[in-house]
Design an enzyme around this catalytic site. Structure first.
Site, PDB file in Angstrom:
ATOM      1  N   ILE A 172       1.054  -1.250   0.249  1.00  0.00           N
ATOM      2  CA  ILE A 172       0.082   0.197  -0.426  1.00  0.00           C
ATOM      3  C   ILE A 172       0.654   0.882   0.286  1.00  0.00           C
ATOM      4  O   ILE A 172       1.096   2.318  -0.209  1.00  0.00           O
ATOM      5  CB  ILE A 172      -1.202   0.061   0.928  1.00  0.00           C
ATOM      6  CG1 ILE A 172      -1.920  -0.935   1.168  1.00  0.00           C
ATOM      7  CG2 ILE A 172      -1.895   1.341   1.305  1.00  0.00           C
ATOM      8  CD1 ILE A 172      -3.337  -1.212   2.213  1.00  0.00           C
TER       9      ILE A 172
ATOM     10  N   VAL B 123      11.658   0.115  13.162  1.00  0.00           N
ATOM     11  CA  VAL B 123      10.478   1.140  13.702  1.00  0.00           C
ATOM     12  C   VAL B 123      10.590   1.037  15.432  1.00  0.00           C
ATOM     13  O   VAL B 123       9.658   1.547  16.404  1.00  0.00           O
ATOM     14  CB  VAL B 123       9.129   1.759  13.257  1.00  0.00           C
ATOM     15  CG1 VAL B 123       9.266   2.108  11.922  1.00  0.00           C
ATOM     16  CG2 VAL B 123       7.978   0.312  13.343  1.00  0.00           C
TER      17      VAL B 123
ATOM     18  N   TYR C 136      -7.882 -11.638  12.283  1.00  0.00           N
ATOM     19  CA  TYR C 136      -7.418 -10.910  12.727  1.00  0.00           C
ATOM     20  C   TYR C 136      -7.131 -10.329  14.392  1.00  0.00           C
ATOM     21  O   TYR C 136      -5.686  -9.574  14.479  1.00  0.00           O
ATOM     22  CB  TYR C 136      -8.295  -8.722  12.104  1.00  0.00           C
ATOM     23  CG  TYR C 136      -7.610  -8.169  11.704  1.00  0.00           C
ATOM     24  CD1 TYR C 136      -6.494  -8.304  10.814  1.00  0.00           C
ATOM     25  CD2 TYR C 136      -7.894  -6.747  12.140  1.00  0.00           C
ATOM     26  CE1 TYR C 136      -6.090  -7.157  10.036  1.00  0.00           C
ATOM     27  CE2 TYR C 136      -6.844  -5.477  11.907  1.00  0.00           C
ATOM     28  CZ  TYR C 136      -6.281  -5.814  10.688  1.00  0.00           C
ATOM     29  OH  TYR C 136      -5.337  -4.712  10.799  1.00  0.00           O
TER      30      TYR C 136
ATOM     31  N   LYS D  73      -5.002  -2.480  15.741  1.00  0.00           N
ATOM     32  CA  LYS D  73      -5.443  -0.560  14.564  1.00  0.00           C
ATOM     33  C   LYS D  73      -6.330  -0.425  15.809  1.00  0.00           C
ATOM     34  O   LYS D  73      -6.602   1.242  15.140  1.00  0.00           O
ATOM     35  CB  LYS D  73      -6.031  -1.234  13.353  1.00  0.00           C
ATOM     36  CG  LYS D  73      -5.250  -2.180  11.963  1.00  0.00           C
ATOM     37  CD  LYS D  73      -4.132  -1.198  11.962  1.00  0.00           C
ATOM     38  CE  LYS D  73      -3.308  -2.248  10.907  1.00  0.00           C
ATOM     39  NZ  LYS D  73      -2.746  -1.215  10.492  1.00  0.00           N
TER      40      LYS D  73
HETATM   41  P1  NAP Z   1       3.159  -4.410   3.242  1.00  0.00           P
HETATM   42  O1  NAP Z   1       3.533  -4.507   2.041  1.00  0.00           O
HETATM   43  O2  NAP Z   1       3.503  -6.371   3.628  1.00  0.00           O
HETATM   44  O3  NAP Z   1       3.995  -3.852   4.214  1.00  0.00           O
HETATM   45  C1  NAP Z   1       3.728  -4.127   5.646  1.00  0.00           C
HETATM   46  C2  NAP Z   1       5.156  -3.286   5.308  1.00  0.00           C
HETATM   47  O4  NAP Z   1       5.461  -2.861   7.781  1.00  0.00           O
HETATM   48  C3  NAP Z   1       6.197  -4.330   5.154  1.00  0.00           C
HETATM   49  O5  NAP Z   1       7.538  -3.389   4.701  1.00  0.00           O
HETATM   50  C4  NAP Z   1       7.000  -4.941   6.960  1.00  0.00           C
HETATM   51  O6  NAP Z   1       8.236  -4.834   6.746  1.00  0.00           O
HETATM   52  C5  NAP Z   1       6.690  -3.309   7.456  1.00  0.00           C
HETATM   53  N1  NAP Z   1       7.886  -3.464   8.650  1.00  0.00           N
HETATM   54  C6  NAP Z   1       7.266  -5.068   9.590  1.00  0.00           C
HETATM   55  N2  NAP Z   1       8.022  -4.388  10.871  1.00  0.00           N
HETATM   56  C7  NAP Z   1       8.256  -3.705  10.061  1.00  0.00           C
HETATM   57  C8  NAP Z   1       9.304  -2.387  11.800  1.00  0.00           C
HETATM   58  N3  NAP Z   1       9.032  -3.098  12.919  1.00  0.00           N
HETATM   59  N4  NAP Z   1       9.774  -1.815  11.125  1.00  0.00           N
HETATM   60  C9  NAP Z   1       9.998  -0.934  10.010  1.00  0.00           C
HETATM   61  N5  NAP Z   1       8.929  -1.689   9.348  1.00  0.00           N
HETATM   62  C10 NAP Z   1       8.112  -3.309   9.518  1.00  0.00           C
HETATM   63  O7  NAP Z   1       1.509  -4.718   4.111  1.00  0.00           O
HETATM   64  P2  NAP Z   1       0.672  -3.249   3.844  1.00  0.00           P
HETATM   65  O8  NAP Z   1      -0.849  -4.532   3.348  1.00  0.00           O
HETATM   66  O9  NAP Z   1       0.892  -2.634   2.635  1.00  0.00           O
HETATM   67  O10 NAP Z   1       0.336  -2.848   4.944  1.00  0.00           O
HETATM   68  C11 NAP Z   1       1.161  -1.568   5.232  1.00  0.00           C
HETATM   69  C12 NAP Z   1       0.133  -1.327   5.777  1.00  0.00           C
HETATM   70  O11 NAP Z   1      -1.591  -0.524   5.699  1.00  0.00           O
HETATM   71  C13 NAP Z   1      -0.159  -1.393   7.566  1.00  0.00           C
HETATM   72  O12 NAP Z   1      -0.290  -0.905   8.424  1.00  0.00           O
HETATM   73  C14 NAP Z   1      -1.364  -2.746   7.395  1.00  0.00           C
HETATM   74  O13 NAP Z   1      -2.005  -3.737   8.470  1.00  0.00           O
HETATM   75  C15 NAP Z   1      -2.373  -1.624   6.128  1.00  0.00           C
HETATM   76  N6  NAP Z   1      -3.331  -1.963   6.012  1.00  0.00           N
HETATM   77  C16 NAP Z   1      -3.163  -3.114   5.357  1.00  0.00           C
HETATM   78  C17 NAP Z   1      -4.613  -4.495   4.571  1.00  0.00           C
HETATM   79  C18 NAP Z   1      -3.996  -5.372   3.839  1.00  0.00           C
HETATM   80  O14 NAP Z   1      -5.272  -5.606   2.830  1.00  0.00           O
HETATM   81  N7  NAP Z   1      -3.484  -5.331   2.594  1.00  0.00           N
HETATM   82  C19 NAP Z   1      -6.030  -3.076   4.602  1.00  0.00           C
HETATM   83  C20 NAP Z   1      -5.647  -2.634   5.621  1.00  0.00           C
HETATM   84  C21 NAP Z   1      -4.498  -1.550   6.080  1.00  0.00           C
HETATM   85  P3  NAP Z   1       8.943  -6.905   6.575  1.00  0.00           P
HETATM   86  O15 NAP Z   1       8.390  -7.466   5.400  1.00  0.00           O
HETATM   87  O16 NAP Z   1      10.165  -6.980   6.838  1.00  0.00           O
HETATM   88  O17 NAP Z   1       8.011  -7.125   7.927  1.00  0.00           O
END
Ligand code: NAP
Length: 265
Positions: A20, A65, A160, A167
């Site tokens: 995202i 982080v 979840y 969240k």
């Molecule tokens: P994503 O591409 O997997 O991105 C998540 C990122 O968080 C990854 O780069 C991950 O790194 C990083 N992360 C995890 N632990 C970390 C740490 N300690 N320090 C720094 N970075 C860290 O997934 P995404 O779905 O786009 O997620 C982005 C946001 O959108 C999240 O807050 C998620 O909850 C939210 N969101 C997602 C959805 C969905 O359906 N995908 C829906 C609503 C909201 P690693 O890969 O190394 O862990």
């Protein structure tokens, strides 16, 4: 002329081109912003750098982080790279983490350590990042902070679990940060996105099934894309949303308004 010409954004959370955060970075770039990136070190060279360079970015720095020192180091490097006037106009926090075993089964079985880890990475990190950016003097009147949340903060979504609790804490943190920073002209908002197939989502048990059912239930009858999220991020990052702060805006095709699904869904 782009909506964000001359603005600088710093985006935390790109893992790959499905992230995202990447959809948001592209939208900000297309509107004229210069975008910098921070992700965990293990992803930087193989995944993040090629994407960042494809939109002309030169600021690409590691950060876990969970470490205040690493967060501070990113902002110190930003200061060095951009000079005394180089503030952060747009700060994007798009990251979360919970142990896989805490994203399946029953919430009641969540361990103390698993709970603390999920809340630290997924909710507290927003507070830490905003605090350190502010301490470094990088936020200014007009800066906009964005984070990403999900409907599981408000309603029970199977599997979840602890991430829903994280969240909920994140959304409350957005309101408290918005109240603290509002007098300084800094806005803080959240986007509540519908399900998107990303690495993080793949860790949630049953995600595929839920993703499939979503388009049948959402009023707009389709899944959302990272480009959809990017367009709302552009609104929140720009002066178009100049009086909006502390809000959670849904990018979910209207899913959140539905109560009992219709019999033919
Ligand atoms: P994503 O591409 O997997 O991105 C998540 C990122 O968080 C990854 O780069 C991950 O790194 C990083 N992360 C995890 N632990 C970390 C740490 N300690 N320090 C720094 N970075 C860290 O997934 P995404 O779905 O786009 O997620 C982005 C946001 O959108 C999240 O807050 C998620 O909850 C939210 N969101 C997602 C959805 C969905 O359906 N995908 C829906 C609503 C909201 P690693 O890969 O190394 O862990």
């Amino acid at each position: 002329m782009g909506l964000l010409d001359g603005r600088r954004a710093l985006v935390f959370g790109v893992a790959n081109d499905h992230s995202i955060a990447w959809g948001i970075a592209q939208a900000l770039h297309e509107a004229g912003a210069t975008v910098g990136f921070s992700s965990v070190e293990s992803l930087l060279d193989r995944r993040v750098r090629p994407l960042a360079e494809s939109i002309g970015s030169t600021f690409i720095e590691p950060c876990d982080v969970q470490s205040d020192d690493q967060i501070r180091a990113v902002f110190a490097k930003w200061r060095t790279a951009h000079g005394p006037d180089g503030q952060v106009d747009i700060l994007v926090h798009a990251l979360a983490f919970a142990r896989r075993e805490d994203l399946e089964g029953s919430f009641v079985d969540t361990s103390r350590e698993g709970f603390a880890l999920a809340l630290d990475v997924s909710a507290y990190s927003l507070v830490a990042v905003v605090r350190e950016a502010r301490r470094a003097g990088l936020l200014h009147p007009g800066s906009s902070v964005l984070t990403l949340t999900y409907y599981g903060a408000e309603k029970v979504v199977s599997n979840y679990n602890v991430m829903g609790v994280a969240k909920a804490a994140l959304e409350a943190s957005v309101r408290y940060l918005a109240a603290d920073l509002g007098p300084e002209g800094v806005r803080v908002n959240a986007i509540s996105a519908g399900p998107v197939r990303t690495l993080a989502a793949a860790g949630i048990a049953g995600f595929k099934k839920m993703y499939g059912a979503f388009a049948d239930l959402a009023p707009l009858r389709q899944n959302i894309s990272i480009e959809d999220v990017g367009r709302t991020a552009l609104y929140l990052a720009s002066d178009l949303s100049s009086a909006v702060t502390g809000a959670t805006i849904y990018v979910d095709g209207g899913f959140n308004i539905m109560g009992v699904p219709s019999a033919d869904a």
